[in-house]
Design a protein around this motif. Structure first.
Motif, mmCIF file in Angstrom:
data_model
loop_
_atom_site.group_PDB
_atom_site.id
_atom_site.type_symbol
_atom_site.label_atom_id
_atom_site.label_comp_id
_atom_site.label_asym_id
_atom_site.label_seq_id
_atom_site.Cartn_x
_atom_site.Cartn_y
_atom_site.Cartn_z
ATOM 1 N N TYR A 1 0.835 -1.212 0.000
ATOM 2 C CA TYR A 1 0.000 0.000 0.000
ATOM 3 C C TYR A 1 0.865 1.255 0.000
ATOM 4 N N GLU A 2 1.929 1.253 0.792
ATOM 5 C CA GLU A 2 2.811 2.419 0.862
ATOM 6 C C GLU A 2 3.481 2.682 -0.479
ATOM 7 N N MET A 3 3.834 1.625 -1.201
ATOM 8 C CA MET A 3 4.368 1.819 -2.553
ATOM 9 C C MET A 3 3.304 2.429 -3.456
ATOM 10 N N GLN A 4 2.069 1.933 -3.325
ATOM 11 C CA GLN A 4 0.961 2.477 -4.112
ATOM 12 C C GLN A 4 0.749 3.950 -3.805
ATOM 13 N N ASP A 5 0.938 4.327 -2.550
ATOM 14 C CA ASP A 5 0.710 5.704 -2.115
ATOM 15 C C ASP A 5 1.948 6.577 -2.288
ATOM 16 N N ASN A 6 2.981 6.024 -2.905
ATOM 17 C CA ASN A 6 4.229 6.751 -3.159
ATOM 18 C C ASN A 6 4.972 7.138 -1.881
ATOM 19 N N ALA A 7 4.702 6.408 -0.788
ATOM 20 C CA ALA A 7 5.428 6.622 0.464
ATOM 21 C C ALA A 7 6.573 5.607 0.508
ATOM 22 N N LEU A 8 7.568 5.800 -0.353
ATOM 23 C CA LEU A 8 8.586 4.780 -0.571
ATOM 24 C C LEU A 8 9.504 4.602 0.629
ATOM 25 N N GLU A 9 9.786 5.682 1.357
ATOM 26 C CA GLU A 9 10.645 5.558 2.533
ATOM 27 C C GLU A 9 9.952 4.744 3.614
ATOM 28 N N SER A 10 8.649 4.984 3.800
ATOM 29 C CA SER A 10 7.885 4.199 4.772
ATOM 30 C C SER A 10 7.824 2.737 4.349
ATOM 31 N N ALA A 11 7.667 2.488 3.044
ATOM 32 C CA ALA A 11 7.627 1.110 2.544
ATOM 33 C C ALA A 11 8.953 0.403 2.819
ATOM 34 N N TYR A 12 10.053 1.127 2.638
ATOM 35 C CA TYR A 12 11.374 0.538 2.893
ATOM 36 C C TYR A 12 11.498 0.110 4.354
ATOM 37 N N LEU A 13 11.051 0.968 5.282
ATOM 38 C CA LEU A 13 11.136 0.647 6.703
ATOM 39 C C LEU A 13 10.212 -0.506 7.074
ATOM 40 N N THR A 14 9.045 -0.565 6.428
ATOM 41 C CA THR A 14 8.110 -1.653 6.720
ATOM 42 C C THR A 14 8.680 -2.988 6.241
ATOM 43 N N ILE A 15 9.262 -3.002 5.048
ATOM 44 C CA ILE A 15 9.877 -4.226 4.543
ATOM 45 C C ILE A 15 11.044 -4.638 5.430
#
Length: 498
Positions: free
Chosen positions: A207-221
């Motif tokens: 979802y974060e990738m979809q929302d263009n929140a790439l830094e948050s997606a990186y931390l979640t992964i």
């Protein structure tokens, strides 16, 4: 010198001590720091933290008193697989009721959330075992389970992406996401890792990738990876070691979820403009087992299957028939090696040699994937592996072209010319696919379909600016086709506008 808890030692950070040792670190500070959100979004986070306190979750936080010598460890890495899960009845009940209320408020049933997920994201990220999931869903309301509730809420967030993207729906999805991220961080702090939590984090990252929140997606992964290592998901258990059907599907689900985290990590790395951020999940060894070859059996809702007959290691020849998720795993492995190659910055001679090898492997795999899709009668199922293969080839030849185009040696000029021709052919292949792709299948597309379109458009423009580039007039409408496709994807993937 004050002691540090085991969790902070593992994360490589210093423990925070309050001035008053009788109180715990405020939950709001912990979660806002973990969420990596700043500015106006902190206000939203804090508002939802108040809701979490109202649920009674704050009572579950560990505290320090004067007699304690150190902060209690929240994650026991030594015996994490054999230690019984510590249940907090109030926590389980509170989160379960909150999730059910959120889903009911959007006029959806729990069954509808599951149906939407399995018809969309699950078609390319085939990680969950449907039979076991629906068995748990049936008894969910009576058997409160905070982590399964977290999984349902994560599925619900992605389901909102496939709705008509009105401003009201978008705001609702963002609000649900913030609540889900707070719950996710809270459960990480209060519970030992579990498959449900890894899967939930994986869906939140999508979802974060979809929302263009790439830094948050990186931390979640990154969080998912840490939990996966704690659970031993990276360990290479042979499927033939299973002695019962229960162990068979459980082992396969673990393997698929770990591959899901690896695939998401590769997809996210592609969207890093410089492609220089190190991989979160390292490439496994060649003897590591791929997901089971047949997704139709995995999704059949029966236990009548044996993974020992349909699981093979990464080193297996591409000619072995495989389902769409197994192919996506194979492509992701190759993409990981290409990303590592660029990160290592090899000499030009080694670079040209490796590019040639990778190009042959990817071209061979792409041809076989297309044959598998034709045999299965569904290119949509294989869209992820096809798109990721083309993205990997784009990246490979872009890297060689940029590294050799300004070098005067004959070998480098020849390599640059070969990459120009290869990129031109890949763009033509991509555009031909988009011309015939049915628009009603957009909800089943995976993130690589978006990024591959961007790569094709970017490289088409770059090649057009290069002297002697072999672009013909038949490609005059290339940008129009790519723009049209990305504008349609914008309804689902907001970063298509970037």
């Amino acid at each position: 010198m004050r002691p540090s808890c085991e969790r902070c030692i593992h994360l490589g950070i210093s423990c925070r001590y309050d001035h008053n040792p009788t109180t715990a670190t405020p939950l709001s500070k912990t979660l806002v720091r973990d969420l990596n959100l700043k500015g106006p979004r902190q206000t939203e986070i804090l508002f939802h933290l108040l809701q979490i306190y109202e649920l009674g979750l704050a009572s579950e936080l560990p505290t320090l008193d004067r007699e304690q010598k150190e902060i209690p460890s929240l994650v026991q890495r030594q015996d994490v697989q054999n230690t019984p899960q510590v249940l907090h009845p109030d926590l389980d009940r509170s989160i379960t009721m909150k999730v059910v209320a959120i889903i009911n408020a959007t006029e959806k049933s729990l069954e509808k959330v599951a149906e939407t997920y399995f018809a969309t994201t699950h078609t390319w990220l085939t990680t969950l075992y449907k039979k076991r999931f629906y068995e748990r869903l049936e008894g969910f309301r009576s058997n409160h389970d905070a982590e399964f509730a977290m999984l349902l809420l994560s599925m619900h967030i992605l389901g909102k992406c496939w709705s008509n993207q009105s401003a009201e729906v978008d705001d609702t999805a963002r609000s649900i996401y913030i609540t889900a991220k707070c719950m996710f961080s809270t459960l990480q702090s209060l519970r030992r890792p579990s498959l449900d939590m890894v899967q939930s984090g994986l869906l939140i990252a999508i979802y974060e990738m979809q929302d263009n929140a790439l830094e948050s997606a990186y931390l979640t992964i990154w969080s998912c990876t840490v939990m996966g290592y704690d659970l031993g998901l990276h360990q290479n258990a042979h499927p033939g070691l299973c002695e019962a059907p229960l162990q068979s599907w459980a082992l396969e689900e673990k393997r698929r979820i770990w591959w899901g985290v690896l695939i998401a990590d590769r997809i996210l790395r592609l969207q890093d403009s410089e492609h220089m951020r190190p991989l979160v999940v390292e490439n496994p060894n060649l003897d590591f087992y791929l997901p089971s070859m047949d997704d139709s059996v995995w999704n059949s809702m029966t236990d009548d299957w044996s993974p020992s007959h349909c699981c093979f290691p990464i080193s297996t020849p591409f000619s072995q028939w495989a389902g769409s998720f197994c192919r996506l795993a194979q492509v992701s492995y190759l993409l990981g090696t290409i990303l590592d190659l660029k990160f290592q910055k090899p000499s030009l001679d080694l670079l040209m040699e490796r590019v040639s090898d990778f190009d042959q492997s990817l071209q061979a795999l792409l041809t076989i994937i297309q044959e598998n899709a034709t045999q299965a009668g569904s290119f949509t199922k294989y869209c992820g592996s096809i798109a990721l293969s083309l993205s990997a080839l784009f990246l490979l030849h872009q890297y060689q072209l940029e590294s050799t185009i300004n070098v005067a040696s004959e070998a480098c000029q020849q390599a640059a010319s070969l990459s120009q021709v290869a990129i031109t052919g890949l763009i033509a292949m991509w555009v031909d696919i988009l011309r015939v792709f049915p628009s009603d299948h957009f909800i089943q597309l995976s993130p690589p379909c978006l990024y591959g379109s961007y790569q094709a458009a970017y490289l088409h423009i770059r090649l057009g600016q290069m002297k002697g580039c072999p672009i013909t007039t038949s490609f005059d409408d290339t940008l129009d086709v790519l723009r049209d496709f990305m504008s349609k994807l914008l309804q689902v993937w907001k970063n298509a506008g970037e």
